[in-house]
Design an enzyme around this catalytic site. Structure first.
Site, PDB file in Angstrom:
ATOM      1  N   SER A   1      -1.739   0.417   4.795  1.00 14.68           N
ATOM      2  CA  SER A   1      -2.019   1.476   5.788  1.00 14.68           C
ATOM      3  C   SER A   1      -0.734   1.396   6.738  1.00 14.68           C
ATOM      4  CB  SER A   1      -3.321   1.615   6.470  1.00 14.68           C
ATOM      5  OG  SER A   1      -3.286   0.488   7.287  1.00 14.68           O
ATOM      6  N   LYS A   2      -0.943   2.683   7.772  1.00 13.12           N
ATOM      7  CA  LYS A   2       0.218   2.657   8.799  1.00 13.12           C
ATOM      8  C   LYS A   2       0.337   1.285   9.553  1.00 13.12           C
ATOM      9  CE  LYS A   2       1.660   6.870   9.162  1.00 13.12           C
ATOM     10  NZ  LYS A   2       0.945   8.061   8.986  1.00 13.12           N
ATOM     11  N   ARG A   3      -0.646   0.567   9.854  1.00 15.33           N
ATOM     12  CA  ARG A   3      -0.652  -0.420  10.514  1.00 15.33           C
ATOM     13  C   ARG A   3       0.339  -1.568  10.189  1.00 15.33           C
ATOM     14  NH1 ARG A   3      -4.080  -4.184   8.922  1.00 15.33           N
ATOM     15  NH2 ARG A   3      -5.438  -3.098   7.606  1.00 15.33           N
TER      16      ARG A   3
END
Ligand code: GLU
Length: 469
Positions: free
Chosen positions: A237-239
């Site tokens: 994911s983005k993180r």
């Protein structure tokens, strides 16, 4: 048989690292078998698809060098064709109009859920005549009974019972065709022999196979690739930081390194880590793909990147370095040829962004000295050695590494200084920091004029500081 694969991204965001791997595997498979690779943009979701995303995908493909033989085809350009197939299916009884109301479908669903059954359409309109003039959807008449066997090249044999599948809507009440249906028409029309895609599509596969068979077409062979996880083993994911191909380019990775890295995500050939593109084309075998998810490993990507920075033609690497220098607002014509910088810095850096940042001093005067380096090396004891070395350098007939090294060494010897006691102050004076390639290379890259100017600046700096204390 002519092998034909395709990459079919939905342009609803960036070109994801997982998508890039899918594209690479499809491309490799086609290249290995002398086949064709098709690019198809699946843009029927009008709300989420954007032209910007199409550009990002096309740019990413170009940057990676995954050239396609056909396309890009856009599904939004093919609505007439989809309608034609729908009409044909209606005429042949392979599909039917359904006017079940939302309320009925909702009640059916609730009842099934209450009975702990999987919610599915009950086929009420299969035998009804629904007029084309009243609101309706069109459904595919899914086979009743029996099973669909998918002989997946990665997952092996996967069996789906037809009773699990209901009559899929192929055309919505607003007239638009649905996703699973257009994929089928495209794969059929484009003559795709091998569908290589993410395993989030595995559950679509039996539906697609049933429609293809109904249309009298032999389904392609499927290969569903396991997911890519973050370094922590969690869903990406983005993180997790860089997730798009563009991010990797911005961070200074070479496309060659990223391709090599992606190829090894889930595929291996003995314990070999480094593969040229030609080797990948020769060796890549889709049936050898590991069927469990693989996790990203940034230190491995950095290791590969440095390998390619060191071993590729420096002219090619310099092309990418120029891009990074440009991002720092540096005009490469204001300093040494980036090709030489690549040769001097490849051992010292892992990405081209790092290389550009570390080599920026070659192209423009740095603003401030690194505080620790200045404190340690630009002290009054360094004044005399710096003045002496300036004199020696100013007189050098030629500005070549060997002569430069000899000049610095002579000054150190004459002053009875260890080489480091002279070279470090000199390095901080010209670079602004305590790390750079060898002092001979450092001075050579910078050139005479800037070297002398920066030594003068350091001398002033030391004198002003001495006065201030
Ligand atoms: N458009 C789909 C996606 O981006 C791929 C569909 C397919 O490969 O069949 O996930």
């Amino acid at each position: 048989m002519m092998i034909k694969t395709r990459f079919a991204p939905s342009p609803t965001g960036y070109l994801h690292i997982g998508g890039a791997r899918t594209a690479l595997f499809s491309w490799l498979y086609a290249r290995r078998h002398g086949g064709k690779f098709v690019l198809r943009i699946e843009d029927t979701d009008l709300e989420r698809s954007t032209a910007e995303s199409v550009n990002v995908i096309l740019e990413g493909m170009t940057w990676l060098g995954l050239e396609y033989d056909e396309g890009p085809f856009f599904q939004t350009h093919r609505f007439d064709r989809y309608e034609e197939v729908i009409q044909q299916m209606l005429a042949q009884g392979l599909a039917y109009r359904c006017n079940c109301s939302k309320e009925r479908l909702e009640a059916l669903r609730e009842e099934q859920m209450a009975n702990k059954q999987k919610p599915r359409y009950d086929g009420r309109c299969r035998g009804q005549h629904v007029s084309p003039d009243e609101p309706h959807v069109i459904r595919f008449r899914n086979p009743v009974g029996g099973a669909v066997v998918v002989n997946d090249l990665v997952r092996g044999k996967v069996v789906f019972s037809n009773d699990e599948l209901d009559d899929l809507i192929i055309k919505r009440s607003d007239g638009s065709p649905t996703y699973n249906f257009v994929v089928v028409v495209d794969d059929m029309d484009m003559g795709i022999t091998h569908v290589i895609r993410g395993d989030d599509h595995l559950n679509n596969t039996p539906r697609q196979i049933n429609i293809l068979r109904a249309l009298g077409v032999e389904p392609p062979t499927y290969a569903h690739l396991p997911m890519i996880l973050g370094e922590d083993g969690q869903k990406l994911s983005k993180r997790h930081g860089a997730a798009s191909v563009t991010d990797y380019r911005e961070e200074g990775y070479l496309p060659q390194a990223l391709l090599n890295y992606l190829a090894r995500l889930g595929w291996s050939h003995g314990d070999q880590e480094i593969f040229t593109l030609d080797e990948l084309i020769q060796l890549f075998d889709i049936t050898e793909i590991n069927n469990s998810a693989s996790a990203l490993n940034m230190s491995k990507l950095q290791w590969l990147n440095q390998h390619y920075m060191k071993t590729m033609d420096p002219v090619q690497v310099a092309h990418h370095l120029r891009y990074q220098l440009g991002k720092l607002g540096i005009d490469p014509s204001q300093g040494p040829d980036p090709v030489v910088v690549v040769q001097a810095y490849a051992e010292r850096t892992k990405t081209l962004a790092e290389m550009a940042a570390q080599a920026a001093w070659l192209y423009r005067d740095f603003e401030d000295y690194d505080a620790d380096a200045a404190k340690k090396h630009l002290r009054p004891v360094a004044l005399e050695p710096l003045l002496k070395v300036r004199e020696a350098l100013a007189q050098l007939p030629e500005w070549e590494p060997q002569a430069l090294h000899a000049a610095v060494e002579q000054v150190a010897t004459a002053m009875e200084l260890k080489m480091g006691k002279l070279a470090q102050p000199l390095r901080v004076a010209v670079v602004g920091a305590a790390a750079s390639p060898g002092i001979d290379v450092t001075l050579h890259l910078l050139g005479r004029e800037a070297t002398l100017r920066r030594i003068d600046r350091a001398v002033d700096f030391i004198r002003t500081r001495a006065e201030d204390n």
